[in-house]
Design an enzyme around this catalytic site. Structure first.
Site, PDB file in Angstrom:
ATOM      1  N   MET A  57      50.553   8.469   8.950  1.00  0.00           N
ATOM      2  CA  MET A  57      49.650   9.354   9.685  1.00  0.00           C
ATOM      3  C   MET A  57      48.629   8.611  10.532  1.00  0.00           C
ATOM      4  O   MET A  57      48.060   9.181  11.468  1.00  0.00           O
ATOM      5  CB  MET A  57      48.919  10.287   8.726  1.00  0.00           C
ATOM      6  CG  MET A  57      47.900   9.587   7.845  1.00  0.00           C
ATOM      7  SD  MET A  57      46.702  10.715   7.063  1.00  0.00           S
ATOM      8  CE  MET A  57      45.629  11.094   8.443  1.00  0.00           C
ATOM      9  N   TYR A  58      48.351   7.338  10.238  1.00  0.00           N
ATOM     10  CA  TYR A  58      47.327   6.617  10.986  1.00  0.00           C
ATOM     11  C   TYR A  58      47.750   6.473  12.449  1.00  0.00           C
ATOM     12  O   TYR A  58      48.809   5.935  12.748  1.00  0.00           O
ATOM     13  CB  TYR A  58      47.088   5.230  10.392  1.00  0.00           C
ATOM     14  CG  TYR A  58      46.569   5.216   8.976  1.00  0.00           C
ATOM     15  CD1 TYR A  58      45.979   6.332   8.390  1.00  0.00           C
ATOM     16  CD2 TYR A  58      46.658   4.066   8.205  1.00  0.00           C
ATOM     17  CE1 TYR A  58      45.510   6.308   7.089  1.00  0.00           C
ATOM     18  CE2 TYR A  58      46.188   4.025   6.906  1.00  0.00           C
ATOM     19  CZ  TYR A  58      45.615   5.145   6.347  1.00  0.00           C
ATOM     20  OH  TYR A  58      45.156   5.111   5.051  1.00  0.00           O
ATOM     21  N   SER A  59      46.913   6.956  13.341  1.00  0.00           N
ATOM     22  CA  SER A  59      47.221   6.972  14.776  1.00  0.00           C
ATOM     23  C   SER A  59      48.565   7.634  15.050  1.00  0.00           C
ATOM     24  O   SER A  59      49.260   7.293  16.009  1.00  0.00           O
ATOM     25  CB  SER A  59      47.210   5.550  15.358  1.00  0.00           C
ATOM     26  OG  SER A  59      45.911   5.013  15.393  1.00  0.00           O
ATOM     27  N   ASN A  60      48.933   8.594  14.176  1.00  0.00           N
ATOM     28  CA  ASN A  60      50.200   9.330  14.336  1.00  0.00           C
ATOM     29  C   ASN A  60      51.390   8.384  14.496  1.00  0.00           C
ATOM     30  O   ASN A  60      52.262   8.590  15.345  1.00  0.00           O
ATOM     31  CB  ASN A  60      50.115  10.286  15.525  1.00  0.00           C
ATOM     32  CG  ASN A  60      49.106  11.396  15.305  1.00  0.00           C
ATOM     33  OD1 ASN A  60      48.981  11.918  14.202  1.00  0.00           O
ATOM     34  ND2 ASN A  60      48.366  11.750  16.342  1.00  0.00           N
TER      35      ASN A  60
END
Length: 332
Positions: free
Chosen positions: A58-61
């Site tokens: 999920m980090y920075s998609n």
């Protein structure tokens, strides 16, 4: 950099992990660093002896995984670093895009491997507990990844101790791969995990790799009761406002500043040294936006606090409501 074994496993990790949420797409968060800056931080981490790197889909998609994988492939041999990522939160919107169903876990793992550019993930962690999916389904899906060779070890993140105990019991009952690490919310300003989760992990041989070891910068010593958001990250971190900044937290910070001044050490280093002194804590996960931060925190591994100093640091703490187990939105 000292190393240790992760829980009861044979996996050797550095006493600090570099958290890679800080690296990815600056459009996702204003304080996120791009690939060029990430490369500098990862190179410095490797030079300091850090071999443990933590990210999440999920980090920075997904961009954090892309950059983390690319930079590590460039700078280090695959056998010389331990890479962790996570599954639970959706990277894109839609049915079956999040949670811990078999469908999502298997698809998310394949997507993470593609973004990372790797054949396997060292430590694959569930980012939260999923109350809407049977535990058996989650365990069977995770075990299949280990059997397939896509994942070496399994980990979990913030949840209630009874939930984690249920997952450990279910894995044992099914003869499946069990969790070897717990990435939980634990620092000098928030110690509720010491009541149940830490004893459970100690008894079960599960290593602790706490997130937010400096309380999202609160324990760095640059926050005051009047100025709570002095940095770019703090001004774009609404989640921190829901975790810290109570008067009880500032009393802990006041004591930390007193002890740090007496020792002649930066507050962040002392706070991290305290966390490293706790039984079961293998590798707190630190995120840095400046190289000098990384150098300062790496030095905490060498800082030993005596029992009197530890007791002094702990004395102001009062019980808190449970924080960090909820499911923050992707913007948190």
């Amino acid at each position: 950099m000292n190393t240790t074994r992760l829980g009861d496993t044979g996996l050797e990790i550095s006493r600090l992990a570099l958290g890679c949420m800080t690296y990815g797409d600056p459009g996702w968060r204003s304080w996120v660093l791009d690939e060029a800056a990430a490369r500098v931080h990862v190179r410095k981490a490797l030079d300091l002896g850090i071999n443990f790197f933590d990210t999440a889909d999920m980090y920075s998609n997904g961009v954090s995984e892309e950059i983390t994988g690319k930079v590590l492939r460039e700078l280090a041999h695959r056998e010389d670093y331990v890479l962790a990522t996570k599954v639970f939160f959706p990277v894109q919107r839609g049915p079956n895009r999040g949670g811990l169903s078999k469908k999502h876990i298997l698809a998310a793992c394949d997507a993470s491997l593609r973004r990372l550019g790797l054949d396997y993930i060292d430590l694959y962690q569930i980012h939260r507990f999923d109350p809407d999916t049977p535990i058996e389904e989650t365990i069977e899906a995770l075990d299949s990844l280990v059997v397939a060779g896509k994942v070496r070890y399994l980990g979990a993140s913030s949840m209630a101790a009874w939930q984690f105990a249920s997952m450990l019991f279910t894995a044992d009952a099914l003869g499946a791969a069990r969790f070897v690490a717990m990435q939980n919310h634990l620092n000098l300003a928030y110690r509720e995990e010491e009541r149940e989760m830490v004893p459970l992990c100690l008894e079960q041989g599960v290593g602790l790799i706490p997130w937010s070891p400096l309380a999202r910068g609160f324990l760095a010593g640059n926050r005051t009761r009047a100025i709570r958001n002095p940095t770019a990250r703090s001004r774009d971190d609404s989640y921190a406002d829901r975790l810290y900044f109570e008067e009880a937290d500032f009393r802990v910070l006041d004591r930390l500043l007193e002890v740090s001044a007496r020792l002649g050490e930066p507050p962040a280093r002392v706070a991290l040294a305290w966390l490293l002194s706790l039984p079961g804590v293998d590798a707190p996960i630190v995120g840095t936006t400046r190289i000098e931060q990384l150098e300062e925190l790496a030095a905490a591994v060498e800082l030993e606090l005596d029992e009197a100093t530890i007791a002094e640091l702990e004395a102001p703490y009062v019980p808190h409501p449970v924080l960090g187990h909820e499911q923050p939105s992707p913007r948190d």
